[in-house]
Design an enzyme around this catalytic site. Structure first.
Site, mmCIF file in Angstrom:
data_model
loop_
_atom_site.group_PDB
_atom_site.id
_atom_site.type_symbol
_atom_site.label_atom_id
_atom_site.label_comp_id
_atom_site.label_asym_id
_atom_site.label_seq_id
_atom_site.Cartn_x
_atom_site.Cartn_y
_atom_site.Cartn_z
ATOM 1 C CB CYS A 180 26.271 97.842 42.766
ATOM 2 S SG CYS A 180 25.823 99.561 42.948
ATOM 3 C CG HIS A 236 11.292 95.827 49.632
ATOM 4 N ND1 HIS A 236 10.634 94.768 50.227
ATOM 5 C CD2 HIS A 236 12.194 96.271 50.530
ATOM 6 C CE1 HIS A 236 11.114 94.596 51.445
ATOM 7 N NE2 HIS A 236 12.070 95.500 51.657
HETATM 8 C C1 PEP Z 1 20.557 101.027 41.588
HETATM 9 O O1 PEP Z 1 19.886 102.069 41.506
HETATM 10 O O2 PEP Z 1 20.933 100.374 40.609
HETATM 11 C C2 PEP Z 1 20.931 100.526 42.918
HETATM 12 C C3 PEP Z 1 21.796 99.540 43.034
HETATM 13 O O3 PEP Z 1 20.318 101.084 43.986
HETATM 14 P P1 PEP Z 1 18.849 100.687 44.497
HETATM 15 O O4 PEP Z 1 18.386 99.516 43.695
HETATM 16 O O5 PEP Z 1 18.976 100.420 45.942
HETATM 17 O O6 PEP Z 1 18.098 101.951 44.169
#
Ligand code: PEP
Ligand code: MG
Length: 762
Positions: A711, A402
């Protein structure tokens, strides 16, 4: 030209030989001449190239074609360039030159010696004219035939389209431009790094050495936190050393480039350099500094007992003593000062300030503008305080925690996973955070100005780079939308709405239970609209809620959240929305209103799907709530290996796109908790199993014409993105701070693919 041999060894090169050996050859020669241990090298001189042109009878053929060329006619330029390069490549190298090159190579060790073959262009009348980067370099060359071929390819590269164009525009006559070729032994470094021969900030006679295992690329590219040694040239003693955890190392891979491997456990925390090696390096640095008259930034390597100096150039960041800050004692050590803590550099930038330790969100009221927030791990309810601070330090977490995600978004420097910041630092203490290197320094120290070479000329910076692979940006906080759009990204590849929702301070269930649904939908609508407005006409993929239960618990309404043994594997993502339709319905209501308002660039992405059935059920619910599901863009995140294995079934179920959430895909493939700093070194985006899964899904999406993207944090790593482009990904989405370097990596790889194809067809 006077009679210059075809081949000159470094030791034979004199200053006046620059027209024969080019700038690169001359600078290596100079380093060798002052006694620096430069890896063995010889230069195939510019005269050898001229003799080749004459004896092969190709001079007129080449210069008549170039003489009649209008370089502004791009098609003609490309075609003449190709023709001339073919002439050079197909001409026979004179036997005498072949023989001399092969003999020189044999003197170096012959058949098993690995060399780098680099072009060093030069002009007769202007020997130091800069043609840098316009001709080719070939690494990992082994054997006579490969060497001769590489030399001839370097020669041909003198007539690349870009090089011809540049010379014409600069007024150079092609006939007077030559090329020398440097053939240098490649050092299979066991240890390597960089050294500043004087303190890069204060200019004091302190040699700063950064060292890591394997090839120097790991240190130069910043992909590993290196050991840091400080040697005082006055007392000739090592006065400071910081031994870092060196999680990875870069090693040669066969004859084809390099690969990243995990550092063997026994070496990870072991010092790379002995005091004796530090002293020997520092002495070599002093020789270079004395010779050139200014402090040097040196690349070095060690094999066995042998030290090699690979490159030496002036440091550009030294400040004059009068420019030092008032009160500075000058006794600081390390690259910027005394390092008191180390973790992972999670958000770049350097900032100083007063430490405020936050154990509980209640403590955040003590956090003032410009402070340094120090905590075990940030929580969504700390975001308002995170907005105020100048830097963030955490005990826990890795690059995708986070604190890391939110700091990057806010453009706030952050160091995560220090293990002990909350214990080692004291409230009120002044520290400096280097969010790139992952270091925390004692006191307020100034960052050096960026090196001159990093500041691109305005004309270059202004030129847009167009890539066929779309380069998008990730957004989590609507307030970051303008900064994200300013990157020129081709859209938003991930809008994480949980940060928006968690920032409201109340859980979706609180709104539902308190009859405040409309308020919730309006907040969501407004936040998403801010991002859509920043990207008119560009795709914006909004992800439905994906917050683990532990992140909800501190919020109003979060008291009832289940206590889960492992929230990462728990009630989150689409699985929770499917079981709590009211929460899902409110999100869909916001999307519906946005579509109705004309935002047809809005796509919706479902997180944590592990079976096509989840996609089908979510879409059916949307249809029931009045969404024209056949005419809106719905897709999935690929975060669980099962969704890779079943990708064809997802495609049959009707997904319009899929995006790799590598942050989760890596943790679920390797069984490595992404937020656990104890196993962070095993969290490997380039693990072969992860790469194989990604490759499999990309291939399936390509076969079916479904957009495939990324992403996760790996989409902000140029090396990974280069690999993804090579394997056919259709778009990538990076963090705001990484978009421009990712765009460059994509463009470079795309050009290389085109060039390789053109050469194959030629
Ligand atoms: C991921 O898991 O790569 C992602 C982009 O989602 P988060 O980091 O919000 O779990
Ligand atoms: Mg994820």
């Amino acid at each position: 030209m006077k009679e210059i041999p075809n081949v000159l060894w470094l030791e034979e090169i004199k200053k006046e030989d620059i027209p024969s050996v080019g700038g690169k050859g001359a600078s290596l020669g100079e380093m060798a001449a002052i006694g620096l241990p430069v890896p063995r090298a010889f230069v195939v001189t510019a005269q050898a190239f001229r003799r080749f042109l004459v004896e092969a009878g190709i001079e007129d053929k080449i210069f008549s074609r170039l003489g009649n060329l209008d370089v502004d006619d791009t098609a003609a330029l490309e075609s003449v360039s190709r023709e001339v390069r073919e002439i050079v490549l197909n001409a026979a190298m004179p036997d005498r030159i072949r023989q001399e090159i092969v003999e020189a190579y044999a003197r170096m060790g012959g058949e098993n010696t690995i060399v780098a073959v680099r072009s060093s262009a030069t002009a007769e009348d202007l020997p130091d004219a800069s043609f840098a980067g316009q001709q080719e370099t070939f690494l990992n060359i082994v054997g006579d035939d490969a060497l001769l071929d590489a030399v001839q390819r370097c020669w041909a590269s003198l007539y690349g389209a870009r090089a011809i164009y540049y010379r014409a525009k600069q007024g150079f006559d092609d006939r007077s431009v030559n090329i020398a070729v440097v053939v240098q032994e490649l050092i299979p470094s066991e240890k390597s790094g960089v050294m500043f021969t004087s303190h890069p900030v204060t200019g004091e006679p302190l040699t700063i050495i950064e060292a890591s295992w394997g090839l120097g690329e790991a240190v130069v590219s910043g992909s590993v936190s290196p050991d840091n040694y400080v040697f005082d040239l006055r007392t000739e003693r090592v006065v400071d050393r910081l031994i870092a955890e060196k999680a990875i190392m870069i090693v040669p891979e066969g004859r084809h480039g390099t690969k990243t491997i995990q550092t063997p456990p026994e070496k990870r925390l072991a010092p790379v350099l002995s005091d004796d090696e530090v002293a020997r390096l520092a002495m070599l640095g002093k020789i270079a500094e004395d010779h050139y008259g200014v402090p040097q930034d040196i690349e070095w390597a060690i094999v066995g007992e042998e030290i090699y100096i690979l490159q030496s150039r002036p440091i550009t960041t030294i400040k004059q003593p009068e420019a030092r800050r008032a009160g500075e004692t000058g006794k600081k050590r390390g690259a910027l000062g005394t390092v008191i803590l180390q973790g992972q550099g999670a958000s770049p930038g350097v900032a100083s300030g007063r430490v405020v330790i936050v154990h509980d969100v209640k403590d955040t009221s003590a956090v003032k503008e410009g402070d340094i927030l120090v905590t075990t791990m940030t929580n969504p309810d700390m975001v308002p305080a995170m907005r105020r601070v100048s830097a963030i330090i955490t005990d826990e977490g890795g690059m995708t925690c986070h604190a890391a995600i939110v700091s990057r978004e806010l453009g706030t420097p952050a160091v995560v996973g220090t293990k002990k910041a909350t214990k080692v630092l004291k409230d009120g203490q002044i520290v400096t955070v280097d969010g790139e290197k992952g270091l925390v320094y004692e006191g307020a120290v100034e960052a050096p100005a960026p090196a001159a070479s990093k500041a691109a000329p305005a004309a270059v910076a202004a030129a847009p780079i167009i890539t066929a692979t779309l380069v998008k940006v990730n957004v989590s906080l609507p307030e970051a939308a303008a900064r994200a759009a300013a990157t020129g990204a081709d859209g938003v590849g991930l809008l994480r709405i949980e940060h928006l929702i968690l920032g409201l301070g109340k859980t979706p269930s609180w709104y539902i239970e308190h009859g405040a649904e409309e308020e919730f939908v309006t907040e969501l609508y407004t936040g998403i609209k801010t991002v859509l407005d920043a990207f008119p006409g560009k795709p914006v993929w909004v992800r439905t809620l994906d917050a683990p239960t532990d992140e909800f618990r501190n919020m109003e309404g979060g008291e009832e959240e289940p206590i889960e043994h492992n929230p990462m594997l728990g009630w989150r993502g689409i699985r929770r929305d499917l079981e709590t339709p009211d929460q899902f319905r409110l999100q869909v209501e916001a999307f519906k209103r946005l579509w109705a308002a004309g935002y047809d660039n809005l796509g919706v992405m479902f997180p944590m799907v592990n079976h096509p059935d989840e996609f089908t059920r979510a879409r059916a619910m949307m249809r029931d709530w009045g969404v024209d599901v056949d005419n809106v863009t719905l897709g999935i995140m690929i975060e669980i290996p099962s969704s890779v294995v079943l990708i064809e079934d997802f495609i049959r179920a009707g997904i319009r796109f899929a995006s790799f959430g590598t942050n989760d895909l890596i943790q679920y493939t390797l069984a490595i908790d992404r937020n656990n700093e104890n196993v962070a070194w095993m969290y490997q985006p380039e693990h072969p199993a992860v790469l194989r899964l990604i490759d499999y899904a990309i291939s399936a999406c390509r076969r079916h014409g479904v957009e495939c993207s990324i992403c996760g944090q790996a989409g902000s790593d140029p090396r990974m993105v280069t690999w993804l482009v090579e394997h056919g990904i259709s778009s990538v989405s990076a963090n705001i701070d990484a978009v421009s370097r990712i765009r460059e990596a994509v463009a470079r790889k795309e050009k290389q693919i085109l060039l390789d194809a053109a050469r194959r067809d030629a």
